[in-house]
Design an enzyme around this catalytic site. Structure first.
Site, PDB file in Angstrom:
ATOM      1  N   GLY A   1     -39.046  -4.976 -58.887  1.00  0.00           N
ATOM      2  CA  GLY A   1     -39.053  -5.846 -57.712  1.00  0.00           C
ATOM      3  C   GLY A   1     -39.562  -7.239 -58.019  1.00  0.00           C
ATOM      4  N   CYS A   2     -40.022  -7.924 -56.981  1.00  0.00           N
ATOM      5  CA  CYS A   2     -40.241  -9.374 -57.037  1.00  0.00           C
ATOM      6  C   CYS A   2     -41.449  -9.827 -57.859  1.00  0.00           C
ATOM      7  CB  CYS A   2     -40.360  -9.925 -55.622  1.00  0.00           C
ATOM      8  SG  CYS A   2     -38.817  -9.829 -54.708  1.00  0.00           S
ATOM      9  N   PHE A   3     -42.365  -8.925 -58.211  1.00  0.00           N
ATOM     10  CA  PHE A   3     -43.519  -9.373 -59.011  1.00  0.00           C
ATOM     11  C   PHE A   3     -43.202  -9.416 -60.502  1.00  0.00           C
ATOM     12  CE2 PHE A   3     -44.145  -4.723 -58.579  1.00  0.00           C
ATOM     13  CZ  PHE A   3     -44.248  -4.350 -59.924  1.00  0.00           C
TER      14      PHE A   3
END
EC number: 2.3.1.74
Length: 397
Positions: free
Chosen positions: A167-169
């Site tokens: 995901g986004c991290f």
């Protein structure tokens, strides 16, 4: 025995680099299909046969207007969606159609970004020792790391790491891993590739799932690549940023704030809590832990690379820390030009920052400043914090 200990110590010394890891080159790529945010609500509700949901369309229009996104790039075209109508439904079995696309296109887009980074780096690709490939989509065997190795013609002995569905991290995660590899393996040159294609998360609107609609208003496609290594060969290599430290943490009381689940209907996206509030409430703790040892406590003295999950996250972080407006300039520029490209975003922002710093005649690659911070935010809620040090800006970068 003592003799062996001395030998082992000597081997360990030889295995390690002398200095910190550096980002030595950056490359980016997007699909050719560009969608403008102002036109997107009409297109989205038409292509998903949802024009009868006029109230929902109005809500979506407002989401798009507030998104601070001007345009995005998307691999999936109207033609593809007409051929695969199940992808347009909110919940219809469509995983095969999505997989068939991303398994091919994720490595292909990654290759485009990687080729640009390798060209800028200046060494032959045979000198790449490690590969980290990261994508939120398309689990497959052998993985996108293998496909990219073949597409680029890297050595078969390149040491590969594959990260799926973080995901986004994960733009922070890949830098943390690349730093450890570069600093603990003398001569290592790590190719890092983040390639994101939203075909796995695209779906039609649903009255009862506005969180999914938020994703449809924000997500875009893109790939970014960096080359990381310690002890640069300055006759060829031009360091852009040094990676000084890297940390990861799970925020308290944030269980279930962002979830994604791989189902027959594709990757479903769930936004369950006040994500901007949770991030802004906890961000200073991460900053203090990262910069306390260096003696820095003025957050405006840093250059900023923050994953632009959405405008509300950036607004609340700015407010909470009292950041000057220009601190998030590069971050907001990337959000405006590309949308939220998950893990690839922070690498796009690094590229934007070094280019603007040089164009504007700043003293360093970090907007004229020495120290900087890179943040990744994503499911968990997980936060990655990377401490960066800029280098003198020269036109040769």
């Amino acid at each position: 025995m003592a003799n062996h200990n001395a030998e082992i110590e000597e081997i360990r010394k030889r295995q390690r680099a002398q200095g910190p890891a550096n980002i030595l080159a950056i490359g980016t790529a997007t699909p050719s299909n560009c969608v403008y945010q102002a036109d997107y609500p009409d297109y989205y509700f038409r292509i998903t046969n949802s024009e009868h949901m006029s109230d929902l369309k109005l809500k979506f229009k407002r989401m798009c207007e507030k998104s601070m996104i001007r345009k995005r790039y998307m691999h999936i075209t109207e033609e593809y969606l007409k051929e695969n109508p199940n992808v347009c439904a909110y919940e219809a079995p469509s995983l095969d159609a999505r997989q068939d696309l991303v398994v091919v296109e994720v490595p292909r887009l990654g290759k485009e970004a990687a080729a640009k980074a390798i060209k800028e780096w200046g060494h032959p690709k045979s000198k790449i020792t490690h590969l980290i490939f990261c994508t939120t989509s398309g689990v497959d065997m052998p993985g996108a790391d293998y496909q990219l190795t073949k597409l680029l013609g890297l050595r078969p002995s390149v040491k590969r790491f594959m990260m799926y569905q973080q995901g986004c991290f994960a733009g922070g995660t890949v830098l943390r891993l690349a730093k450890d590899l570069a600093e603990n393996n003398t001569g290592a040159r790590v190719l890092v590739v983040c390639s994101e294609i939203t075909a796995v998360t695209f779906r039609g609107p649903s009255d009862s799932h506005l969180d999914s609609l938020v994703g449809q208003a924000l997500f875009g496609d893109g790939a970014a690549a960096v080359i990381v290594g310690s002890d640069p060969d300055l006759s060829v290599e031009r360091p852009l940023f040094q990676l000084i430290s890297a940390a990861q943490t799970i925020l308290p009381d944030s269980d279930g704030a962002i979830d994604g689940h791989l189902r027959e209907v594709g990757l479903t996206f769930h936004l369950l809590k006040d994500v901007p509030g949770l991030i802004s409430k906890n961000i200073e703790k991460s900053l203090k832990e990262a910069f306390g040892p260096i003696g820095i406590s003025d957050w405006n003295s840093l250059f900023w690379i923050a994953h632009p999950g959405g405008p509300a996250i950036l607004d609340q972080v700015e407010l909470k820390l009292g950041l000057k407006e220009e601190k998030m300039r590069a971050t907001r520029q990337v959000l405006s030009d590309y949308g939220n490209m998950s893990s690839a975003c922070v690498l796009f922002i690094l590229d934007e920052m070094r280019k603007k710093s040089i164009e504007e005649g700043k003293a360093t690659t970090g907007d004229g400043l020495d120290w900087g911070v890179l943040f990744g935010f994503g499911p968990g809620l997980t936060v990655e914090t990377v401490v960066l040090h800029s280098v003198p800006a020269t036109i040769t970068h």
